[in-house]
Write a protein that holds these residues in place. Structure first.
Motif, PDB file in Angstrom:
ATOM      1  N   HIS A   6     -29.424  -4.104   8.399  1.00  0.00           N
ATOM      2  CA  HIS A   6     -30.652  -4.723   7.907  1.00  0.00           C
ATOM      3  C   HIS A   6     -31.590  -5.103   9.048  1.00  0.00           C
ATOM      4  O   HIS A   6     -32.522  -5.874   8.859  1.00  0.00           O
ATOM      5  N   ASN A   7     -31.282  -4.591  10.239  1.00  0.00           N
ATOM      6  CA  ASN A   7     -32.083  -4.844  11.436  1.00  0.00           C
ATOM      7  C   ASN A   7     -32.081  -6.323  11.838  1.00  0.00           C
ATOM      8  O   ASN A   7     -33.033  -6.823  12.419  1.00  0.00           O
ATOM      9  N   THR A   8     -30.968  -6.990  11.545  1.00  0.00           N
ATOM     10  CA  THR A   8     -30.783  -8.378  11.928  1.00  0.00           C
ATOM     11  C   THR A   8     -29.949  -8.413  13.206  1.00  0.00           C
ATOM     12  O   THR A   8     -28.904  -7.764  13.289  1.00  0.00           O
ATOM     13  N   LEU A   9     -30.404  -9.160  14.184  1.00  0.00           N
ATOM     14  CA  LEU A   9     -29.689  -9.288  15.439  1.00  0.00           C
ATOM     15  C   LEU A   9     -28.326  -9.935  15.196  1.00  0.00           C
ATOM     16  O   LEU A   9     -28.239 -11.004  14.599  1.00  0.00           O
ATOM     17  N   ILE A  10     -27.254  -9.281  15.648  1.00  0.00           N
ATOM     18  CA  ILE A  10     -25.916  -9.836  15.456  1.00  0.00           C
ATOM     19  C   ILE A  10     -25.169 -10.089  16.764  1.00  0.00           C
ATOM     20  O   ILE A  10     -24.199 -10.840  16.785  1.00  0.00           O
ATOM     21  N   ASN A  11     -25.615  -9.457  17.857  1.00  0.00           N
ATOM     22  CA  ASN A  11     -24.934  -9.642  19.131  1.00  0.00           C
ATOM     23  C   ASN A  11     -25.733  -8.934  20.216  1.00  0.00           C
ATOM     24  O   ASN A  11     -26.731  -8.278  19.921  1.00  0.00           O
ATOM     25  N   ASP A  12     -25.308  -9.067  21.434  1.00  0.00           N
ATOM     26  CA  ASP A  12     -25.876  -8.273  22.510  1.00  0.00           C
ATOM     27  C   ASP A  12     -24.766  -7.921  23.477  1.00  0.00           C
ATOM     28  O   ASP A  12     -23.749  -8.593  23.540  1.00  0.00           O
ATOM     29  N   CYS A  13     -24.948  -6.807  24.189  1.00  0.00           N
ATOM     30  CA  CYS A  13     -23.956  -6.328  25.131  1.00  0.00           C
ATOM     31  C   CYS A  13     -24.586  -6.290  26.515  1.00  0.00           C
ATOM     32  O   CYS A  13     -25.696  -5.781  26.674  1.00  0.00           O
ATOM     33  N   PHE A  14     -23.899  -6.829  27.485  1.00  0.00           N
ATOM     34  CA  PHE A  14     -24.404  -6.846  28.856  1.00  0.00           C
ATOM     35  C   PHE A  14     -24.087  -5.516  29.527  1.00  0.00           C
ATOM     36  O   PHE A  14     -22.940  -5.244  29.876  1.00  0.00           O
ATOM     37  N   LEU A  15     -25.099  -4.675  29.679  1.00  0.00           N
ATOM     38  CA  LEU A  15     -24.931  -3.380  30.326  1.00  0.00           C
ATOM     39  C   LEU A  15     -25.041  -3.507  31.843  1.00  0.00           C
ATOM     40  O   LEU A  15     -24.409  -2.755  32.581  1.00  0.00           O
ATOM     41  N   GLU A  16     -25.850  -4.440  32.276  1.00  0.00           N
ATOM     42  CA  GLU A  16     -26.011  -4.746  33.700  1.00  0.00           C
ATOM     43  C   GLU A  16     -26.153  -6.254  33.838  1.00  0.00           C
ATOM     44  O   GLU A  16     -26.660  -6.918  32.952  1.00  0.00           O
ATOM     45  N   VAL A  17     -25.716  -6.767  34.961  1.00  0.00           N
ATOM     46  CA  VAL A  17     -25.843  -8.201  35.229  1.00  0.00           C
ATOM     47  C   VAL A  17     -26.306  -8.355  36.671  1.00  0.00           C
ATOM     48  O   VAL A  17     -25.682  -7.823  37.585  1.00  0.00           O
ATOM     49  N   ASN A  18     -27.394  -9.084  36.857  1.00  0.00           N
ATOM     50  CA  ASN A  18     -27.873  -9.277  38.229  1.00  0.00           C
ATOM     51  C   ASN A  18     -27.272 -10.557  38.816  1.00  0.00           C
ATOM     52  O   ASN A  18     -26.755 -11.406  38.096  1.00  0.00           O
ATOM     53  N   PRO A  19     -27.323 -10.677  40.131  1.00  0.00           N
ATOM     54  CA  PRO A  19     -26.741 -11.859  40.780  1.00  0.00           C
ATOM     55  C   PRO A  19     -27.347 -13.183  40.295  1.00  0.00           C
ATOM     56  O   PRO A  19     -26.661 -14.209  40.272  1.00  0.00           O
TER      57      PRO A  19
END
Length: 73
Positions: A6-19
């Motif tokens: 339903h195009n509702t935000l359910i999570n996010d995934c960290f593909l990159e992380v900066n210092p």
């Protein structure tokens, strides 16, 4: 950002992380993990705020991480 059918935000995934993320949060080794896996979903409004920054480019302040830093030190 991870959305449901339903195009509702359910999570996010960290593909990159900066210092800076690690310095400001005290959380390390999050690359490839989701916010829910590292308990960021416990912070009220975290995903909504993160979405505003990541997708809409807004500059906002994240007040705290509800103790999640202690888990990853």
């Amino acid at each position: 950002m991870l959305y449901d059918n339903h195009n509702t935000l359910i999570n996010d995934c960290f593909l990159e992380v900066n210092p800076s993320f690690e310095t400001q949060t005290g959380i390390t080794q999050v690359k490839g993990k989701t916010a829910r896996e590292i308990d960021l979903n416990n912070e009220a409004g975290f995903l909504e705020n993160y979405n505003r920054v990541a997708v809409m480019g807004e500059s906002i302040h994240f007040p705290s991480l509800s103790g999640v830093q202690e888990k990853y030190k």
